[in-house]
Design a protein around this motif. Structure first.
Motif, PDB file in Angstrom:
ATOM      1  N   VAL A   1       6.757   4.072  13.794  1.00 57.70           N
ATOM      2  CA  VAL A   1       6.062   2.779  13.834  1.00 57.70           C
ATOM      3  C   VAL A   1       4.784   2.766  13.002  1.00 57.70           C
ATOM      4  N   HIS A   2       4.390   3.933  12.449  1.00 54.29           N
ATOM      5  CA  HIS A   2       3.177   3.995  11.631  1.00 54.29           C
ATOM      6  C   HIS A   2       3.338   5.004  10.503  1.00 54.29           C
ATOM      7  N   TYR A   3       2.659   4.719   9.394  1.00 51.63           N
ATOM      8  CA  TYR A   3       2.495   5.712   8.335  1.00 51.63           C
ATOM      9  C   TYR A   3       1.437   6.728   8.775  1.00 51.63           C
ATOM     10  N   PRO A   4       1.460   7.933   8.212  1.00 57.19           N
ATOM     11  CA  PRO A   4       0.387   8.894   8.511  1.00 57.19           C
ATOM     12  C   PRO A   4      -1.001   8.357   8.190  1.00 57.19           C
ATOM     13  N   THR A   5      -1.142   7.599   7.103  1.00 57.24           N
ATOM     14  CA  THR A   5      -2.465   7.069   6.763  1.00 57.24           C
ATOM     15  C   THR A   5      -2.919   5.985   7.733  1.00 57.24           C
TER      16      THR A   5
ATOM     17  N   GLY B   1      10.140  -4.085  18.734  1.00 56.51           N
ATOM     18  CA  GLY B   1       9.194  -5.156  18.994  1.00 56.51           C
ATOM     19  C   GLY B   1       7.858  -5.010  18.312  1.00 56.51           C
ATOM     20  N   LYS B   2       7.692  -4.046  17.426  1.00 61.31           N
ATOM     21  CA  LYS B   2       6.435  -3.866  16.702  1.00 61.31           C
ATOM     22  C   LYS B   2       6.485  -4.685  15.415  1.00 61.31           C
ATOM     23  N   ASN B   3       6.040  -5.922  15.480  1.00 60.89           N
ATOM     24  CA  ASN B   3       6.122  -6.822  14.323  1.00 60.89           C
ATOM     25  C   ASN B   3       4.764  -7.143  13.709  1.00 60.89           C
ATOM     26  N   ASP B   4       3.695  -6.599  14.288  1.00 65.67           N
ATOM     27  CA  ASP B   4       2.373  -6.847  13.711  1.00 65.67           C
ATOM     28  C   ASP B   4       2.133  -5.882  12.545  1.00 65.67           C
ATOM     29  N   PHE B   5       0.951  -5.961  11.935  1.00 65.69           N
ATOM     30  CA  PHE B   5       0.657  -5.117  10.786  1.00 65.69           C
ATOM     31  C   PHE B   5       0.403  -3.682  11.218  1.00 65.69           C
ATOM     32  N   SER B   6       0.528  -2.764  10.267  1.00 65.08           N
ATOM     33  CA  SER B   6       0.548  -1.341  10.562  1.00 65.08           C
ATOM     34  C   SER B   6      -0.791  -0.639  10.379  1.00 65.08           C
ATOM     35  N   PHE B   7      -1.582  -1.062   9.414  1.00 65.63           N
ATOM     36  CA  PHE B   7      -2.839  -0.376   9.088  1.00 65.63           C
ATOM     37  C   PHE B   7      -4.024  -1.233   9.561  1.00 65.63           C
ATOM     38  N   VAL B   8      -4.895  -0.727  10.384  1.00 69.29           N
ATOM     39  CA  VAL B   8      -5.016   0.620  10.926  1.00 69.29           C
ATOM     40  C   VAL B   8      -4.312   0.661  12.281  1.00 69.29           C
TER      41      VAL B   8
ATOM     42  N   ARG C   1       4.907  -2.794   8.923  1.00 71.07           N
ATOM     43  CA  ARG C   1       5.355  -1.577   9.582  1.00 71.07           C
ATOM     44  C   ARG C   1       6.298  -0.820   8.653  1.00 71.07           C
ATOM     45  N   PRO C   2       6.307   0.513   8.721  1.00 68.36           N
ATOM     46  CA  PRO C   2       7.120   1.287   7.770  1.00 68.36           C
ATOM     47  C   PRO C   2       8.609   0.988   7.842  1.00 68.36           C
ATOM     48  N   PHE C   3       9.137   0.685   9.020  1.00 68.80           N
ATOM     49  CA  PHE C   3      10.569   0.420   9.135  1.00 68.80           C
ATOM     50  C   PHE C   3      10.970  -0.918   8.522  1.00 68.80           C
ATOM     51  N   LYS C   4       9.994  -1.749   8.168  1.00 71.43           N
ATOM     52  CA  LYS C   4      10.301  -3.028   7.522  1.00 71.43           C
ATOM     53  C   LYS C   4      10.478  -2.880   6.013  1.00 71.43           C
ATOM     54  N   THR C   5       9.946  -1.827   5.448  1.00 73.78           N
ATOM     55  CA  THR C   5      10.013  -1.647   3.994  1.00 73.78           C
ATOM     56  C   THR C   5      10.737  -0.374   3.583  1.00 73.78           C
ATOM     57  N   HIS C   6      11.114   0.465   4.545  1.00 71.28           N
ATOM     58  CA  HIS C   6      11.795   1.726   4.224  1.00 71.28           C
ATOM     59  C   HIS C   6      13.023   1.878   5.102  1.00 71.28           C
ATOM     60  N   ASP C   7      14.119   2.241   4.507  1.00 71.26           N
ATOM     61  CA  ASP C   7      15.384   2.417   5.229  1.00 71.26           C
ATOM     62  C   ASP C   7      15.515   3.848   5.742  1.00 71.26           C
ATOM     63  N   GLY C   8      16.363   3.999   6.746  1.00 69.74           N
ATOM     64  CA  GLY C   8      16.704   5.333   7.231  1.00 69.74           C
ATOM     65  C   GLY C   8      15.739   5.918   8.240  1.00 69.74           C
ATOM     66  N   LEU C   9      14.803   5.128   8.738  1.00 63.42           N
ATOM     67  CA  LEU C   9      13.864   5.649   9.731  1.00 63.42           C
ATOM     68  C   LEU C   9      14.454   5.531  11.135  1.00 63.42           C
ATOM     69  N   GLU C  10      14.135   6.499  11.966  1.00 63.08           N
ATOM     70  CA  GLU C  10      14.539   6.480  13.371  1.00 63.08           C
ATOM     71  C   GLU C  10      13.423   5.806  14.171  1.00 63.08           C
ATOM     72  N   VAL C  11      13.586   4.545  14.495  1.00 64.75           N
ATOM     73  CA  VAL C  11      12.550   3.794  15.199  1.00 64.75           C
ATOM     74  C   VAL C  11      12.813   3.895  16.696  1.00 64.75           C
TER      75      VAL C  11
ATOM     76  N   LEU D   1       0.799  -1.213   0.000  1.00 59.96           N
ATOM     77  CA  LEU D   1       0.000   0.000   0.000  1.00 59.96           C
ATOM     78  C   LEU D   1       0.836   1.269   0.000  1.00 59.96           C
ATOM     79  N   ALA D   2       1.981   1.235   0.643  1.00 61.59           N
ATOM     80  CA  ALA D   2       2.783   2.465   0.739  1.00 61.59           C
ATOM     81  C   ALA D   2       4.255   2.189   0.483  1.00 61.59           C
ATOM     82  N   GLU D   3       4.555   1.308  -0.457  1.00 60.76           N
ATOM     83  CA  GLU D   3       5.948   0.943  -0.680  1.00 60.76           C
ATOM     84  C   GLU D   3       6.683   1.937  -1.561  1.00 60.76           C
ATOM     85  N   SER D   4       5.964   2.724  -2.317  1.00 58.70           N
ATOM     86  CA  SER D   4       6.617   3.680  -3.187  1.00 58.70           C
ATOM     87  C   SER D   4       7.132   4.851  -2.375  1.00 58.70           C
ATOM     88  N   GLY D   5       8.419   5.167  -2.564  1.00 58.11           N
ATOM     89  CA  GLY D   5       9.009   6.271  -1.823  1.00 58.11           C
ATOM     90  C   GLY D   5       8.591   7.614  -2.357  1.00 58.11           C
ATOM     91  N   SER D   6       7.809   7.687  -3.424  1.00 60.49           N
ATOM     92  CA  SER D   6       7.441   8.962  -4.034  1.00 60.49           C
ATOM     93  C   SER D   6       6.041   9.416  -3.647  1.00 60.49           C
TER      94      SER D   6
END
Length: 236
Positions: free
Chosen positions: A159-163, A111-118, A97-107, A4-9
């Motif tokens: 640990v979460h996307y804005p959406t 221990g947050k391994n469940d799904f992100s949305f919602v 979770r966003p840190f699993k698919t995007h690099d460079g995030l300050e987590v 759903l949110a893998e595109s960095g653009s």
């Protein structure tokens, strides 16, 4: 749906990096404060607002006390129902979770391994806040402000996307508002029954029963004094 949110653009990811980037520039102690606030602090603060509002309602008493306490009882119930509704949503969307698919995030929290949305946190705090708003506007506005800041903190923590947060706000609001009439129809008779109870009535009203008892009370000696006053008037 997992991508759903893998595109960095896309704006969702860009806003994620902008908000989470604040954590990289902030002092270490401030990140620790935001970690506590985002994970526990704001939820605890909103619960305290609900308790404070209940205390005010029961002290005020009156005919509306039972319906007021019923509305406040709906707040934690709405939060629980909203989180349960979110279970199949998260399983269907399966957004990592966003840190699993995007690099460079300050987590900030591990221990947050469940799904992100919602976002469960966003759903929980907004359901509490909106239900409190229905019961009392002043307390509710304060709770909604805290809930919005809590959603910001979840993105700040990485640990979460804005959406995820916006979806949680929408879900919590929908559950609290749409099910409120049904909840009030069920809870108000219950709180009225509690109000009539000699032992548990204080949970609903601190004044109603005491004032009613006071109106029918006889002060020792008062009847005798009134009788004597009547006799003097007749003699006169």
């Amino acid at each position: 749906m997992a991508g759903l949110a893998e595109s960095g653009s896309n704006p969702d990811v860009e806003l994620l990096y902008d908000i989470n980037g604040l954590a990289k520039d902030a002092p270490h102690w401030f990140d620790r404060v935001m970690e506590f606030v985002g994970e526990y602090g704001l939820l605890f603060a909103i619960v305290l607002l609900v308790v404070w509002c209940w205390w005010s309602v029961r002290r005020r008493g009156g005919e509306d006390a039972a319906s007021g306490v019923a509305a406040l009882a709906w707040a934690p119930l709405a939060a629980g129902v909203a989180v349960l509704v979110n279970v199949p949503i998260r399983g269907f969307v399966e957004r990592p979770r966003p840190f699993k698919t995007h690099d460079g995030l300050e987590v900030l929290i591990e221990g947050k391994n469940d799904f992100s949305f919602v976002s469960d946190h966003a759903t929980l705090v907004m359901a509490l806040a909106v239900a409190l708003f229905v019961a009392d506007r002043k307390f509710g506005i304060a709770a909604i402000v805290l809930a919005v800041f809590g959603g910001f903190a979840r993105v700040y923590m990485g640990v979460h996307y804005p959406t995820d947060v916006v979806g949680g706000f929408a879900l919590g609001t929908a559950v609290a508002l749409l099910l409120s009439p049904v909840a009030m129809a069920l809870l108000t008779p219950l709180t009225r029954a509690v109000e009539r109870s000699p032992r548990a009535g204080w949970l609903v009203s601190a004044r109603g029963r005491g004032e009613a008892a006071g109106q029918g009370a006889v002060i020792p000696g008062a009847r005798q004094e009134n009788a004597e006053a009547g006799e003097r008037d007749l003699a006169a």
